[in-house]
Design a protein around this motif. Sequence first.
Motif, PDB file in Angstrom:
ATOM      1  N   ASN A  44      41.591  10.696  30.309  1.00 45.76           N
ATOM      2  CA  ASN A  44      40.895  11.509  29.604  1.00 45.76           C
ATOM      3  C   ASN A  44      42.182  11.852  28.473  1.00 45.76           C
ATOM      4  O   ASN A  44      42.459  12.914  28.244  1.00 45.76           O
ATOM      5  CB  ASN A  44      40.731  13.241  30.319  1.00 45.76           C
ATOM      6  CG  ASN A  44      39.866  13.705  29.184  1.00 45.76           C
ATOM      7  OD1 ASN A  44      39.201  13.321  28.416  1.00 45.76           O
ATOM      8  ND2 ASN A  44      39.979  15.161  29.520  1.00 45.76           N
ATOM      9  N   ALA A  45      41.738  11.115  27.314  1.00 45.13           N
ATOM     10  CA  ALA A  45      42.624  10.766  26.275  1.00 45.13           C
ATOM     11  C   ALA A  45      41.895  11.332  25.084  1.00 45.13           C
ATOM     12  O   ALA A  45      40.732  11.154  24.709  1.00 45.13           O
ATOM     13  CB  ALA A  45      43.100   9.603  26.056  1.00 45.13           C
ATOM     14  N   HIS A  46      42.501  12.194  24.342  1.00 47.96           N
ATOM     15  CA  HIS A  46      41.884  12.693  23.283  1.00 47.96           C
ATOM     16  C   HIS A  46      41.706  11.656  22.139  1.00 47.96           C
ATOM     17  O   HIS A  46      42.524  10.858  22.043  1.00 47.96           O
ATOM     18  CB  HIS A  46      42.874  14.069  22.411  1.00 47.96           C
ATOM     19  CG  HIS A  46      42.230  14.855  21.551  1.00 47.96           C
ATOM     20  ND1 HIS A  46      42.268  14.325  20.150  1.00 47.96           N
ATOM     21  CD2 HIS A  46      41.509  15.844  21.307  1.00 47.96           C
ATOM     22  CE1 HIS A  46      41.615  15.238  19.416  1.00 47.96           C
ATOM     23  NE2 HIS A  46      41.256  16.195  20.344  1.00 47.96           N
ATOM     24  N   PRO A  47      40.576  11.606  21.507  1.00 46.80           N
ATOM     25  CA  PRO A  47      40.330  10.725  20.305  1.00 46.80           C
ATOM     26  C   PRO A  47      41.453  10.641  19.541  1.00 46.80           C
ATOM     27  O   PRO A  47      41.640   9.312  18.866  1.00 46.80           O
ATOM     28  CB  PRO A  47      39.071  11.397  19.660  1.00 46.80           C
ATOM     29  CG  PRO A  47      38.319  12.080  20.685  1.00 46.80           C
ATOM     30  CD  PRO A  47      39.564  12.557  21.644  1.00 46.80           C
ATOM     31  N   ALA A  48      42.045  11.764  19.059  1.00 43.90           N
ATOM     32  CA  ALA A  48      43.356  11.525  18.027  1.00 43.90           C
ATOM     33  C   ALA A  48      44.440  10.455  18.858  1.00 43.90           C
ATOM     34  O   ALA A  48      45.074   9.608  18.093  1.00 43.90           O
ATOM     35  CB  ALA A  48      43.872  12.839  17.637  1.00 43.90           C
ATOM     36  N   THR A  49      44.584  10.805  19.692  1.00 43.74           N
ATOM     37  CA  THR A  49      45.791   9.919  20.916  1.00 43.74           C
ATOM     38  C   THR A  49      45.134   8.225  20.594  1.00 43.74           C
ATOM     39  O   THR A  49      46.067   7.485  20.463  1.00 43.74           O
ATOM     40  CB  THR A  49      45.662  10.288  22.096  1.00 43.74           C
ATOM     41  OG1 THR A  49      46.224  11.696  22.265  1.00 43.74           O
ATOM     42  CG2 THR A  49      46.757   9.365  22.764  1.00 43.74           C
ATOM     43  N   VAL A  50      43.951   8.162  20.898  1.00 44.59           N
ATOM     44  CA  VAL A  50      43.373   6.765  20.869  1.00 44.59           C
ATOM     45  C   VAL A  50      43.654   6.102  19.631  1.00 44.59           C
ATOM     46  O   VAL A  50      44.063   4.910  19.209  1.00 44.59           O
ATOM     47  CB  VAL A  50      41.925   6.690  21.314  1.00 44.59           C
ATOM     48  CG1 VAL A  50      41.223   5.175  20.935  1.00 44.59           C
ATOM     49  CG2 VAL A  50      41.700   7.329  22.741  1.00 44.59           C
ATOM     50  N   GLU A  51      43.283   6.964  18.297  1.00 45.00           N
ATOM     51  CA  GLU A  51      43.655   6.584  17.061  1.00 45.00           C
ATOM     52  C   GLU A  51      45.006   6.028  16.895  1.00 45.00           C
ATOM     53  O   GLU A  51      45.257   5.168  16.209  1.00 45.00           O
ATOM     54  CB  GLU A  51      43.090   7.392  15.942  1.00 45.00           C
ATOM     55  CG  GLU A  51      41.517   7.818  16.091  1.00 45.00           C
ATOM     56  CD  GLU A  51      40.851   6.384  15.499  1.00 45.00           C
ATOM     57  OE1 GLU A  51      41.067   5.927  14.733  1.00 45.00           O
ATOM     58  OE2 GLU A  51      39.910   6.155  16.521  1.00 45.00           O
ATOM     59  N   TYR A  52      45.678   6.930  17.152  1.00 40.74           N
ATOM     60  CA  TYR A  52      47.336   6.729  17.099  1.00 40.74           C
ATOM     61  C   TYR A  52      47.626   5.291  17.753  1.00 40.74           C
ATOM     62  O   TYR A  52      48.629   4.493  17.219  1.00 40.74           O
ATOM     63  CB  TYR A  52      48.173   7.631  17.590  1.00 40.74           C
ATOM     64  CG  TYR A  52      48.342   8.849  16.657  1.00 40.74           C
ATOM     65  CD1 TYR A  52      49.118   8.827  15.418  1.00 40.74           C
ATOM     66  CD2 TYR A  52      47.736  10.209  16.907  1.00 40.74           C
ATOM     67  CE1 TYR A  52      49.553   9.703  14.714  1.00 40.74           C
ATOM     68  CE2 TYR A  52      48.144  11.381  15.913  1.00 40.74           C
ATOM     69  CZ  TYR A  52      48.994  10.981  15.215  1.00 40.74           C
ATOM     70  OH  TYR A  52      49.093  12.024  13.927  1.00 40.74           O
ATOM     71  N   LEU A  53      47.065   5.138  18.772  1.00 43.89           N
ATOM     72  CA  LEU A  53      47.400   4.099  19.872  1.00 43.89           C
ATOM     73  C   LEU A  53      46.845   2.672  19.392  1.00 43.89           C
ATOM     74  O   LEU A  53      47.480   1.670  19.486  1.00 43.89           O
ATOM     75  CB  LEU A  53      47.115   4.081  21.150  1.00 43.89           C
ATOM     76  CG  LEU A  53      47.897   5.169  22.149  1.00 43.89           C
ATOM     77  CD1 LEU A  53      47.301   5.318  23.438  1.00 43.89           C
ATOM     78  CD2 LEU A  53      49.322   4.883  22.178  1.00 43.89           C
TER      79      LEU A  53
END
Length: 423
Positions: free
Chosen positions: A30-39
Motif C-alpha cells: 500500500n504505497a502512497h501515490p506520491a511515493t510512486v511518483e518519486y520512484l
Amino acid sequence: MLKSAYKPPGEPGLWHDFLAQLERTLAHVNAHPATVEYLTHPRRTVALTVPVQLDDGTVSFFSGYRVVHNIALGPARGGVRYHPRVSLGQSVGLAAIATIQSAVFRLPYGGAAGGVSVNPRKLSIGEVERLTRRYAAELVDVIGPDKDILGPDLGTGEREMAWMMDTFSTNRGFTEPGVVTGKPPQLGGVSKRGEAVGRGVLYAVEAFTRFQEQDLAGSTVAVQGYGKVGRAVARLFSEAGAKVIAVSDEWGAVYNPDGLDYKALLAHFKETGRVEGFSGAHTIGRDALVGLDADFLILAALEGLINEGNVDQVRARVIVESAVGAVTADADAQLRRRGVPVVPDVIAGGGGLTMDYLEWVQNFSMFNWSEDRVWSAMQRRVAQTLEEVCTYAEAHAIDLRLASYAIAVDQINFSTHMRGVYP
C-alpha cells in the motif's frame, strides 16, 4: 507499465525492467501515490561531455552520466562504470535498483549510478587518470559524502576512486575521504574491498541454503563471468566446500563435472588473459554454460545475461543474480512459472553495498575496523536481510525478488510520507 514514469533517452532496458518490477510490487503493498511518483521519476539526471587529452596530443570527447534516483532514506550512493554500453537509460535503471537495494538492506542511502561510455582497456593509465579527474571535476558541485557518494563498478576500482577523492578534495580545499567508497585502505578504504561482492554472494547463498535446510558443501556451481567478482566467487565457493564445475569469460568457458582447480585456473588466466584452453577442464562455448546442470548458476557479469533467447536452456536449480539486472524481466517471469528460484541482484549483490556503508561510517568516525570485524559485520547484515526476505516471501507466497521490492517500497513509502513534499 506505469504510464506517467520518466522516459530516459537511449537504451531504457534496466529502467524498463525496474518499472515492470515496481508495478508488480504495487499490487502487494500500500504505497502512497506520491511515493510512486518519486520512484518513477529520478531526482537528478546529469549528462556531460568529458574532454580528455590523449597521449598523442589530440583531444577526444566521451559521454558521461550521473543519476540520483531517490534520497528518501539518505544521501545517494552508487557506482561509477567505465564501459562502452554506459548510457543515460542504463544509469537511471542502475540508480533505481540501487535505491531498492539500500532500502531492503535497511541502510540510510538513496540510489545513484553513472559512468562514462568508454573502453578503458584502449586508454593508457595516464589517459584513464585524466578522464577520471575530469569526470569527477564536472560533478564537484553535486557530489559529496552527504549528497552523492561515488563507488567502484565495472571498469573502475581503487585507483579510480583515489583519483576521484583527490580531485574532489583539491577542488574543495580539504581532504574528504567520504565522497567515495572503494578507496585503498591507506586512504580510508576497507581491506580487500575488491572481494566484498564475491563474499556477499557467498554469504547470501549460505543463508539461502540454511533457510532451505540444505548444505552448500558438495553442491555444484557454475559461474558466468570471470572478472574480479567471478574470480572471488570461484575461490570462495571452492573454499566453502562447493564444487565449481564451470566458469566463463567474454571469450569462452571451461567445464569439468568433477570440479575445477581454482588455483590452477587462476594461474592459467593470469598467464593467458582468458579461461579457455585451461588444461584441467573441457573448453566449451561461452553461452553453453547457461545450460549446464548445476545446483547454482551465479551470474557475475553484465545485465541481460539471462533473457528470452536463452532462458529455456537454463537447467540450474537456483539462479544467483550477482550482476545487476542479469535476468531480464521477461526471463524472470518465465523462471517463476517454471518454479526456478532467483536470488535477486538487490540481495546477491549486497556485499559491495554493505562494505561501502561500513567504509562510509569509518570515514565519518575517522576510525578503521579490523578486517575480521568488517567481514563479520557484512556477513551478519547479508544473512539477516536474506532471512527476512525469505521469510516474507514464504509468508506471502511470492518470489524473492517481489519480497525484496515489497520490503524496500514499504521503507521508502514510510520515509517519503514522514518527510513530506517541500515546499
